[in-house]
Design a protein around this motif. Structure first.
Motif, PDB file in Angstrom:
ATOM      1  N   PHE A   4      54.878  42.158  -7.681  1.00  0.00           N
ATOM      2  CA  PHE A   4      56.179  42.087  -7.028  1.00  0.00           C
ATOM      3  C   PHE A   4      57.187  42.881  -7.850  1.00  0.00           C
ATOM      4  O   PHE A   4      56.977  43.132  -9.043  1.00  0.00           O
ATOM      5  CB  PHE A   4      56.663  40.636  -6.904  1.00  0.00           C
ATOM      6  CG  PHE A   4      55.882  39.809  -5.925  1.00  0.00           C
ATOM      7  CD1 PHE A   4      55.931  40.087  -4.569  1.00  0.00           C
ATOM      8  CD2 PHE A   4      55.119  38.742  -6.359  1.00  0.00           C
ATOM      9  CE1 PHE A   4      55.213  39.322  -3.657  1.00  0.00           C
ATOM     10  CE2 PHE A   4      54.400  37.966  -5.465  1.00  0.00           C
ATOM     11  CZ  PHE A   4      54.448  38.259  -4.107  1.00  0.00           C
ATOM     12  N   TYR A  16      50.636  39.041   2.927  1.00  0.00           N
ATOM     13  CA  TYR A  16      51.915  39.685   2.624  1.00  0.00           C
ATOM     14  C   TYR A  16      51.876  41.109   3.174  1.00  0.00           C
ATOM     15  O   TYR A  16      50.845  41.780   3.150  1.00  0.00           O
ATOM     16  CB  TYR A  16      52.159  39.710   1.112  1.00  0.00           C
ATOM     17  CG  TYR A  16      52.270  38.330   0.508  1.00  0.00           C
ATOM     18  CD1 TYR A  16      53.506  37.720   0.332  1.00  0.00           C
ATOM     19  CD2 TYR A  16      51.131  37.625   0.138  1.00  0.00           C
ATOM     20  CE1 TYR A  16      53.598  36.446  -0.203  1.00  0.00           C
ATOM     21  CE2 TYR A  16      51.214  36.350  -0.387  1.00  0.00           C
ATOM     22  CZ  TYR A  16      52.449  35.767  -0.558  1.00  0.00           C
ATOM     23  OH  TYR A  16      52.547  34.501  -1.087  1.00  0.00           O
ATOM     24  N   ARG A  43      57.341  44.316   2.333  1.00  0.00           N
ATOM     25  CA  ARG A  43      58.324  44.058   1.281  1.00  0.00           C
ATOM     26  C   ARG A  43      57.684  43.375   0.080  1.00  0.00           C
ATOM     27  O   ARG A  43      56.894  42.441   0.229  1.00  0.00           O
ATOM     28  CB  ARG A  43      59.454  43.178   1.822  1.00  0.00           C
ATOM     29  CG  ARG A  43      60.267  43.840   2.923  1.00  0.00           C
ATOM     30  CD  ARG A  43      61.329  42.897   3.472  1.00  0.00           C
ATOM     31  NE  ARG A  43      60.741  41.658   3.964  1.00  0.00           N
ATOM     32  CZ  ARG A  43      61.129  40.446   3.598  1.00  0.00           C
ATOM     33  NH1 ARG A  43      62.080  40.303   2.703  1.00  0.00           N
ATOM     34  NH2 ARG A  43      60.553  39.367   4.111  1.00  0.00           N
ATOM     35  N   THR A  44      58.044  43.836  -1.108  1.00  0.00           N
ATOM     36  CA  THR A  44      57.574  43.187  -2.346  1.00  0.00           C
ATOM     37  C   THR A  44      58.736  42.910  -3.292  1.00  0.00           C
ATOM     38  O   THR A  44      58.510  42.547  -4.446  1.00  0.00           O
ATOM     39  CB  THR A  44      56.547  44.076  -3.072  1.00  0.00           C
ATOM     40  OG1 THR A  44      57.150  45.348  -3.379  1.00  0.00           O
ATOM     41  CG2 THR A  44      55.302  44.284  -2.239  1.00  0.00           C
ATOM     42  N   GLU A  45      59.976  43.075  -2.832  1.00  0.00           N
ATOM     43  CA  GLU A  45      61.130  42.893  -3.703  1.00  0.00           C
ATOM     44  C   GLU A  45      61.602  41.448  -3.681  1.00  0.00           C
ATOM     45  O   GLU A  45      61.936  40.894  -2.636  1.00  0.00           O
ATOM     46  CB  GLU A  45      62.285  43.816  -3.285  1.00  0.00           C
ATOM     47  CG  GLU A  45      62.049  45.267  -3.650  1.00  0.00           C
ATOM     48  CD  GLU A  45      63.319  46.098  -3.539  1.00  0.00           C
ATOM     49  OE1 GLU A  45      64.303  45.618  -2.937  1.00  0.00           O
ATOM     50  OE2 GLU A  45      63.330  47.226  -4.049  1.00  0.00           O
ATOM     51  N   LEU A  46      61.626  40.841  -4.867  1.00  0.00           N
ATOM     52  CA  LEU A  46      62.158  39.491  -5.019  1.00  0.00           C
ATOM     53  C   LEU A  46      63.686  39.556  -5.118  1.00  0.00           C
ATOM     54  O   LEU A  46      64.259  40.621  -5.354  1.00  0.00           O
ATOM     55  CB  LEU A  46      61.583  38.842  -6.275  1.00  0.00           C
ATOM     56  CG  LEU A  46      60.055  38.733  -6.337  1.00  0.00           C
ATOM     57  CD1 LEU A  46      59.609  38.276  -7.715  1.00  0.00           C
ATOM     58  CD2 LEU A  46      59.542  37.779  -5.271  1.00  0.00           C
ATOM     59  N   ASP A  54      61.604  32.382  -2.417  1.00  0.00           N
ATOM     60  CA  ASP A  54      61.723  33.830  -2.489  1.00  0.00           C
ATOM     61  C   ASP A  54      60.386  34.509  -2.195  1.00  0.00           C
ATOM     62  O   ASP A  54      60.303  35.464  -1.404  1.00  0.00           O
ATOM     63  CB  ASP A  54      62.219  34.211  -3.890  1.00  0.00           C
ATOM     64  CG  ASP A  54      62.973  35.524  -3.894  1.00  0.00           C
ATOM     65  OD1 ASP A  54      63.352  35.998  -2.811  1.00  0.00           O
ATOM     66  OD2 ASP A  54      63.184  36.078  -4.981  1.00  0.00           O
ATOM     67  N   ASN A  58      59.143  33.902   1.537  1.00  0.00           N
ATOM     68  CA  ASN A  58      59.815  34.689   2.577  1.00  0.00           C
ATOM     69  C   ASN A  58      59.335  36.132   2.656  1.00  0.00           C
ATOM     70  O   ASN A  58      59.701  36.856   3.583  1.00  0.00           O
ATOM     71  CB  ASN A  58      61.328  34.661   2.354  1.00  0.00           C
ATOM     72  CG  ASN A  58      61.932  33.311   2.676  1.00  0.00           C
ATOM     73  OD1 ASN A  58      61.427  32.587   3.535  1.00  0.00           O
ATOM     74  ND2 ASN A  58      62.991  32.946   1.973  1.00  0.00           N
ATOM     75  N   LEU A  59      58.517  36.573   1.685  1.00  0.00           N
ATOM     76  CA  LEU A  59      57.952  37.920   1.733  1.00  0.00           C
ATOM     77  C   LEU A  59      56.677  37.977   2.568  1.00  0.00           C
ATOM     78  O   LEU A  59      56.164  39.057   2.847  1.00  0.00           O
ATOM     79  CB  LEU A  59      57.653  38.424   0.314  1.00  0.00           C
ATOM     80  CG  LEU A  59      58.851  38.641  -0.610  1.00  0.00           C
ATOM     81  CD1 LEU A  59      58.370  39.095  -1.982  1.00  0.00           C
ATOM     82  CD2 LEU A  59      59.816  39.663  -0.017  1.00  0.00           C
TER      83      LEU A  59
END
Length: 313
Positions: free
Chosen positions: A13, A169, A172-175, A184, A187-188
């Motif tokens: 991530f 997943y 998106r991989t941005e926390l 967090d 929600n990905l």
């Protein structure tokens, strides 16, 4: 990315710092360093003072030791990734490493909530039933309470990493933070997360929610006892023993409730607000609790002054 049929899982991530202020991260790291230093040194001093002072070997200070150990753990959980991002721009964290960090952050948060409840029970017994207090809260009882608190946190959160690993997943991989947080990560996912949402909500309400309700009930009973005292001096003396604990409860629960509400209902909340509440929740309590107890507890303050005088001598 790891591929297995229709199952996708990111190898890592990307963590985020403070949105919109990325260029100022080296400067922003200065107050963060001060807070982490305060948390590490302050809690270590609390543990050292209580260990070296026989007069502090009583339930109230045993629970304070548990709180200090929990705060040390919370600070050490988030320090490497937060300062690594601010100082060196290290944003990437492995998938399994992220789940491990998330697991320990949540365990320690639940343990801190339970320790604050135990401290509220100790204050209730000391004020409402002072004669029975030493007989009920013996050293062995305090140890059993501590073990029960740890087991409760470890076992209740054990399914969370496995519930996250089963998800697919995509994209998106941005926390949202410089650390890993269950909502967090959840929600990905592009899979159905109803089980994660339901289990997370049930565990939160049955542990932290229950702790908070019983803390409030404890103080209602304490106030009833204090009101029945004959003189104003006795009332103030009894309430003064609770001031530090009340401050610790407010510093911990207000940001935690705020962050939980933002993650579940605050879809339109600005990212900066979300980030600041998260840092307040995880960094401020470990840094402030030693200061609060050192200022308000006469016994700790005197023991600290005696230790400093012995070193100078």
């Amino acid at each position: 990315w790891e591929f297995n049929g229709s199952f996708y899982q990111p190898s890592s991530f990307l963590m985020m710092g403070i949105p919109g202020l990325e260029a100022l991260h080296p400067w922003i790291s200065i107050p963060f360093c001060a807070l982490y230093l305060s948390a590490l040194l302050g809690n270590c001093v609390i543990l050292f003072i209580i260990r070296r002072t026989p007069s502090l070997h009583e339930p109230m200070y045993y629970f304070l030791c548990m709180l200090a150990l929990t705060d040390l753990g919370l600070a050490l959980c988030t320090l490497p990734t937060t300062l690594g991002l601010f100082w060196f721009g290290v944003r990437r964290i492995g998938f399994d490493a992220c789940l491990t960090q998330m697991y320990f952050i949540h365990i320690l948060s639940f343990i801190e909530s339970s320790v604050l409840l135990a401290m509220a029970f100790d204050r209730f017994m000391a004020i409402s039933h002072p004669l029975r207090h030493p007989a009920i809260l013996t050293r062995s009882t305090v140890l059993k309470i501590g073990l029960a608190i740890v087991l409760r946190g470890v076992l209740s959160l054990l399914p969370i990493p496995f519930l996250l690993k089963r998800l697919t997943y995509c994209g998106r991989t941005e926390l949202s933070h410089s650390f890993c947080f269950h909502p967090d990560i959840m929600n990905l996912a592009c899979a159905d997360i109803k089980v994660n949402v339901f289990y997370g909500m049930i565990i939160l309400l049955s542990t932290v929610g229950t702790d908070f309700i019983f803390i409030v009930l404890s103080y209602i009973l304490i106030i009833r006892t204090v009101v029945s005292l004959t003189t104003r001096e006795e009332c103030l003396k009894a309430l003064n023993t609770c001031v530090s604990h009340i401050c610790a409860v407010l510093v911990f629960f207000i940001p935690m409730i705020g962050l939980s509400m933002i993650h579940r209902f605050g879809k339109n909340v600005p990212p900066l607000v979300n980030t600041l509440v998260a840092y307040t929740y995880l960094i401020i309590p470990p840094a402030l609790n030693p200061v609060i107890y050192s200022i308000k507890s006469t016994h700790i303050r005197e023991a600290l002054l005696r230790a400093l005088c012995r070193k100078r001598g």
